[in-house]
Write an enzyme that holds these catalytic residues in place. Structure first.
Site, PDB file in Angstrom:
ATOM      1  N   CYS A 129      48.749  14.219 -32.208  1.00  0.00           N
ATOM      2  CA  CYS A 129      49.058  13.037 -31.415  1.00  0.00           C
ATOM      3  C   CYS A 129      49.580  13.447 -30.041  1.00  0.00           C
ATOM      4  O   CYS A 129      49.161  14.476 -29.489  1.00  0.00           O
ATOM      5  CB  CYS A 129      50.024  12.119 -32.164  1.00  0.00           C
ATOM      6  SG  CYS A 129      49.987  10.409 -31.543  1.00  0.00           S
ATOM      7  N   ASP A 198      58.002   9.187 -34.973  1.00  0.00           N
ATOM      8  CA  ASP A 198      58.301   7.823 -34.561  1.00  0.00           C
ATOM      9  C   ASP A 198      59.580   7.334 -35.225  1.00  0.00           C
ATOM     10  O   ASP A 198      60.335   6.567 -34.641  1.00  0.00           O
ATOM     11  CB  ASP A 198      57.133   6.896 -34.902  1.00  0.00           C
ATOM     12  CG  ASP A 198      56.016   6.998 -33.889  1.00  0.00           C
ATOM     13  OD1 ASP A 198      55.956   6.141 -33.003  1.00  0.00           O
ATOM     14  OD2 ASP A 198      55.223   7.949 -33.962  1.00  0.00           O
TER      15      ASP A 198
END
Length: 325
Positions: A129, A198
């Site tokens: 990511c 996250d």
């Protein structure tokens, strides 16, 4: 009192992932809270507090899994709620937003410095990511003179890996882009994995871009060290009280073209944006406070939110007692 159009525009940028990465999302949300405070037309203190709560709701509804977003909003709102006058509340919102943004940027820099010490000269590192914290580790290691090379996953379906590729290549780091499905194939060449997060739960589990848990599994199988680089404001206080982290599922159009969905109306598509990596597959979490074992996440949370958590736990206990009376 209406939330400004600019806040809705920023919320849309977050929701449609034109603003990506948990840290960037949190900083953008704090900035939007500042904009809302400065655009407030005036009135009573109570009206302003309700207006700021509504602004936080608009921003918070965009990405349910990103605890960094909600912690940023909570950071600003808590200071607004303590204000005793309208002028004090507006100033508190602006100061809190600026403070959060600066602290976030500084945390990424410190994580880069701390994490780079875990990278050795000659290492091949895999990342997934587009994490500011993970990139800070890799770029700092490179700028310190360590000869590293990086594998970056494409990160489907939104291809955030292309952003990682561009940023690393622009910094002079040798980087190769690979399909997500090639992770196990290249893992035999990898010395370390560094990813972002996250959300970090109280038990040390990490919620990150979907595919992270499979990379952790492949690293575990190959006995490759797996590091998570993240700011502590991504730790979720609610998980200490047993609340589960909501895994966001996004539109099927991100996975298959709209015309294909139209031609095949019975086609079912699931598009989870995140997955959960168990703490047993994580060697360490790199934070701005140092490198910690995953299970130490609860200690960080108690240090930061202990009093608040105790109050919430007491409220829950009273509610249970009332319901059983």
């Amino acid at each position: 009192m209406r939330v400004p159009a600019e806040v809705y525009r920023i919320a849309d940028l977050i929701k449609t992932m034109r603003v990506r990465g948990a840290g960037r999302i949190a900083r953008t949300a704090a900035y939007a809270m500042k904009i809302a405070a400065l655009k407030h037309p005036g009135g009573e203190l109570g009206e302003f507090k309700a207006y700021m709560r509504e602004t936080a709701h608009v921003l918070g509804s965009t990405r349910p899994t990103a605890v960094s977003l909600h912690n940023a909003l909570r950071y600003v709102l808590n200071r607004v709620e303590r204000a005793q006058s309208l002028e004090e509340a507006v100033a508190a919102a602006v100061d809190a937003a600026d403070s959060f943004i600066q602290s976030s940027l500084n945390a990424v820099r410190v994580i880069g410095e701390i994490g780079s010490k875990l990278i050795e000269d000659g290492d091949t590192v895999l990342t997934h990511c587009n994490s500011s914290a993970a990139l800070a580790v890799l770029k700092t290691a490179h700028s310190s003179g360590k000869r590293i090379r990086v594998y970056a996953t494409e990160t489907r379906p939104k291809f955030q890996g292309l952003l990682t590729y561009r940023e690393l290549a622009g910094s002079g780091v040798p980087v190769t882009l690979i399909p997500d499905s090639a992770v196990r194939f290249v893992m035999r060449e990898v010395d370390k994995v560094v990813v972002g997060a996250d959300t970090v739960a109280a038990n040390g589990a990490v919620i990150n871009k979907v595919g992270t848990s499979l990379i952790a599994l492949a690293a575990h199988e190959a006995r490759v060290r797996f590091y998570v680089a993240t700011e502590t404001y991504k730790f979720s206080p609610a998980t200490i009280l047993g609340e589960l982290v909501t895994i966001e599922e996004r539109e099927p159009e991100e996975v298959v073209p709209t015309d294909l969905l139209t031609r095949h109306p019975n086609l079912k598509v699931r598009n989870p944006a995140f997955d959960v990596t168990p703490p047993d597959y994580i060697d360490a979490i790199i934070t701005e406070r140092g490198v910690i074992p995953p299970k130490a996440a609860a200690v960080i949370l108690l240090e930061d939110y202990g009093a608040t958590l105790a109050e919430e736990l007491a409220t829950i206990t009273l509610d249970i007692e009332d319901s059983t009376a």
